[in-house]
Motif scaffolding. Sequence first.
Motif, PDB file in Angstrom:
ATOM      1  N   HIS A 157      -1.640  -2.930   3.060  1.00  0.00           N
ATOM      2  CA  HIS A 157      -1.806  -1.406   2.485  1.00  0.00           C
ATOM      3  C   HIS A 157      -1.667  -1.311   1.035  1.00  0.00           C
ATOM      4  O   HIS A 157      -1.192  -2.287   0.200  1.00  0.00           O
ATOM      5  N   ALA A 158      -1.921  -0.027   0.416  1.00  0.00           N
ATOM      6  CA  ALA A 158      -2.370   0.012  -1.023  1.00  0.00           C
ATOM      7  C   ALA A 158      -0.931   0.315  -1.681  1.00  0.00           C
ATOM      8  O   ALA A 158      -1.052   0.855  -2.944  1.00  0.00           O
ATOM      9  N   HIS A 159       0.157   0.709  -0.975  1.00  0.00           N
ATOM     10  CA  HIS A 159       1.419   0.910  -1.715  1.00  0.00           C
ATOM     11  C   HIS A 159       1.742  -0.133  -2.699  1.00  0.00           C
ATOM     12  O   HIS A 159       1.629  -1.318  -2.632  1.00  0.00           O
ATOM     13  N   SER A 160       2.303   0.216  -3.639  1.00  0.00           N
ATOM     14  CA  SER A 160       2.652  -0.813  -5.101  1.00  0.00           C
ATOM     15  C   SER A 160       3.648  -1.950  -4.392  1.00  0.00           C
ATOM     16  O   SER A 160       3.462  -3.124  -5.108  1.00  0.00           O
ATOM     17  N   ASP A 161       4.458  -1.818  -3.475  1.00  0.00           N
ATOM     18  CA  ASP A 161       5.446  -2.944  -3.228  1.00  0.00           C
ATOM     19  C   ASP A 161       4.607  -3.907  -2.356  1.00  0.00           C
ATOM     20  O   ASP A 161       4.893  -5.128  -2.287  1.00  0.00           O
ATOM     21  N   HIS A 162       3.689  -3.527  -1.758  1.00  0.00           N
ATOM     22  CA  HIS A 162       2.850  -4.394  -0.962  1.00  0.00           C
ATOM     23  C   HIS A 162       1.526  -5.011  -1.594  1.00  0.00           C
ATOM     24  O   HIS A 162       0.788  -5.968  -0.915  1.00  0.00           O
ATOM     25  N   ALA A 163       0.978  -4.369  -2.629  1.00  0.00           N
ATOM     26  CA  ALA A 163      -0.290  -4.553  -3.011  1.00  0.00           C
ATOM     27  C   ALA A 163       0.106  -4.714  -4.703  1.00  0.00           C
ATOM     28  O   ALA A 163       0.180  -3.629  -5.531  1.00  0.00           O
ATOM     29  N   ARG A 164       0.279  -5.810  -5.211  1.00  0.00           N
ATOM     30  CA  ARG A 164       0.737  -6.214  -6.642  1.00  0.00           C
ATOM     31  C   ARG A 164      -0.496  -6.937  -7.400  1.00  0.00           C
ATOM     32  O   ARG A 164      -1.223  -7.756  -6.863  1.00  0.00           O
ATOM     33  N   ALA A 165      -0.527  -6.496  -8.609  1.00  0.00           N
ATOM     34  CA  ALA A 165      -1.790  -7.066  -9.469  1.00  0.00           C
ATOM     35  C   ALA A 165      -1.501  -8.696  -9.750  1.00  0.00           C
ATOM     36  O   ALA A 165      -0.157  -9.181  -9.630  1.00  0.00           O
ATOM     37  N   GLY A 166      -2.596  -9.346 -10.065  1.00  0.00           N
ATOM     38  CA  GLY A 166      -2.305 -10.788 -10.454  1.00  0.00           C
ATOM     39  C   GLY A 166      -2.869 -11.728  -9.757  1.00  0.00           C
ATOM     40  O   GLY A 166      -3.086 -13.017 -10.175  1.00  0.00           O
ATOM     41  N   SER A 167      -3.032 -11.733  -8.438  1.00  0.00           N
ATOM     42  CA  SER A 167      -3.752 -12.591  -7.492  1.00  0.00           C
ATOM     43  C   SER A 167      -5.050 -12.721  -7.834  1.00  0.00           C
ATOM     44  O   SER A 167      -5.839 -11.897  -8.223  1.00  0.00           O
TER      45      SER A 167
ATOM     46  N   ASP B 278       8.614   1.675  -2.011  1.00  0.00           N
ATOM     47  CA  ASP B 278       7.194   1.504  -2.216  1.00  0.00           C
ATOM     48  C   ASP B 278       6.781   2.899  -3.192  1.00  0.00           C
ATOM     49  O   ASP B 278       6.231   2.764  -4.418  1.00  0.00           O
ATOM     50  N   GLU B 279       6.816   3.948  -2.824  1.00  0.00           N
ATOM     51  CA  GLU B 279       6.272   5.122  -3.065  1.00  0.00           C
ATOM     52  C   GLU B 279       7.192   5.637  -4.361  1.00  0.00           C
ATOM     53  O   GLU B 279       6.366   6.075  -5.465  1.00  0.00           O
ATOM     54  N   GLU B 280       8.509   5.499  -4.450  1.00  0.00           N
ATOM     55  CA  GLU B 280       9.140   5.648  -5.586  1.00  0.00           C
ATOM     56  C   GLU B 280       8.500   4.932  -6.760  1.00  0.00           C
ATOM     57  O   GLU B 280       8.613   5.522  -7.814  1.00  0.00           O
ATOM     58  N   ILE B 281       8.236   3.580  -6.565  1.00  0.00           N
ATOM     59  CA  ILE B 281       7.729   2.904  -7.658  1.00  0.00           C
ATOM     60  C   ILE B 281       6.463   3.330  -8.177  1.00  0.00           C
ATOM     61  O   ILE B 281       6.292   3.427  -9.476  1.00  0.00           O
ATOM     62  N   THR B 282       5.474   3.647  -7.099  1.00  0.00           N
ATOM     63  CA  THR B 282       4.106   3.905  -7.449  1.00  0.00           C
ATOM     64  C   THR B 282       4.389   5.411  -8.407  1.00  0.00           C
ATOM     65  O   THR B 282       3.603   5.532  -9.460  1.00  0.00           O
ATOM     66  N   GLU B 283       5.280   6.335  -8.003  1.00  0.00           N
ATOM     67  CA  GLU B 283       5.164   7.604  -8.356  1.00  0.00           C
ATOM     68  C   GLU B 283       5.814   7.454  -9.741  1.00  0.00           C
ATOM     69  O   GLU B 283       5.285   8.252 -10.740  1.00  0.00           O
TER      70      GLU B 283
END
Length: 345
Positions: free
Chosen positions: A31-41, A324-329
């Motif tokens: 899913h698209a929360h930031s701890d599960h979907a990270r950039a760079g791959s 996850d959400e805390e990092i994203t926000e």
Amino acid sequence: MIRFTDKGLYCPAGNFYIDPWQPVERAVITHAHSDHARAGSASYLCHHLTLPLLQLRLGNNHYQSVGWNEPVFINGVRLSLHPAGHIIGSSQVRLEHNGEVWVFSGDYKTEHDGLSGAFEPVRCHTFITESTFGLPIYTWKPQQVIYDDISNWIRNNQSHQKTSVLIAYSLGKAQRILEAVSAVTGNIYAHGAVYNVHETLQQAGIPLPDIRRVTPETPREQLKGSVVIAPPGAAESPWMKKFTPYAVGVCSGWMQVRGHARRSNVDAGFALSDHADWPGLLQAINATGAQKVFVTHGFQSALSRYLNEQGLEAAEVKTEYGNDEEITELKEENGIISEQAPETT
């Protein structure tokens, strides 16, 4: 089938990673929360409804999307995605190879919210589960009861000529609570971080009520008595002054603990979570029929100990998931993603 590495969950037979926290050649995303979907791959595989969210948050990349229960074969490994019920597009990952089946749940909840897809138990030999709310104290009220509480709180604020500011993560609860809000009023505004996700999902065909973005030009008179949805990072920022007089309500599973709303210095707390509660975790684990369970982020020690006491082989696994959400926000608040610049008016 899956190895727990310093880059993330790795499937050697298929040569891919699931929700890696470091860049890899091929990433399967739950899913698209930031701890599960990270950039760079180099490439990403996800559900159709997760694709536009990854494009919003990670930018242009090599993406492949599939539907739920639609098998993909990667180097002889049969992979399929199944509804997790966490947020829109969230999926469990089922892997089958040489007669063995593993399932990685990602994040999930077992109560169907009417929007995110109903959680689907998947039979397997080994199940990897989250444990965000893995303590018996966390037992959620039915969603409709919480929605009624939110609606009544808004009506009470309206009777006192106050704007209702609901704090909710921009991807997940911000979409869910619209059902409760729109039952009271169509005068709904949102912080830019919430609005960008909302607009992306509407364009992807998700039926959501229309809302308006709060801008520096939004007249204060229009905001009186309205409902404003904002991410946690905006709660104590100067941006809030525009809504005076207002009341603040926080939508979070952490509001289940008595006194948390008071300590957070807000007017109301609604224990609405996108994660499974204690009964939900046990129900989901039991439904898989798994012989072994790995417990990841959250109260993993408590949940794994309980499972072992019940005669099920369980072990804790350290990952970089959680918050996850805390990092994203935090990123959204500072204009790193979703916003061109932070909103401070």
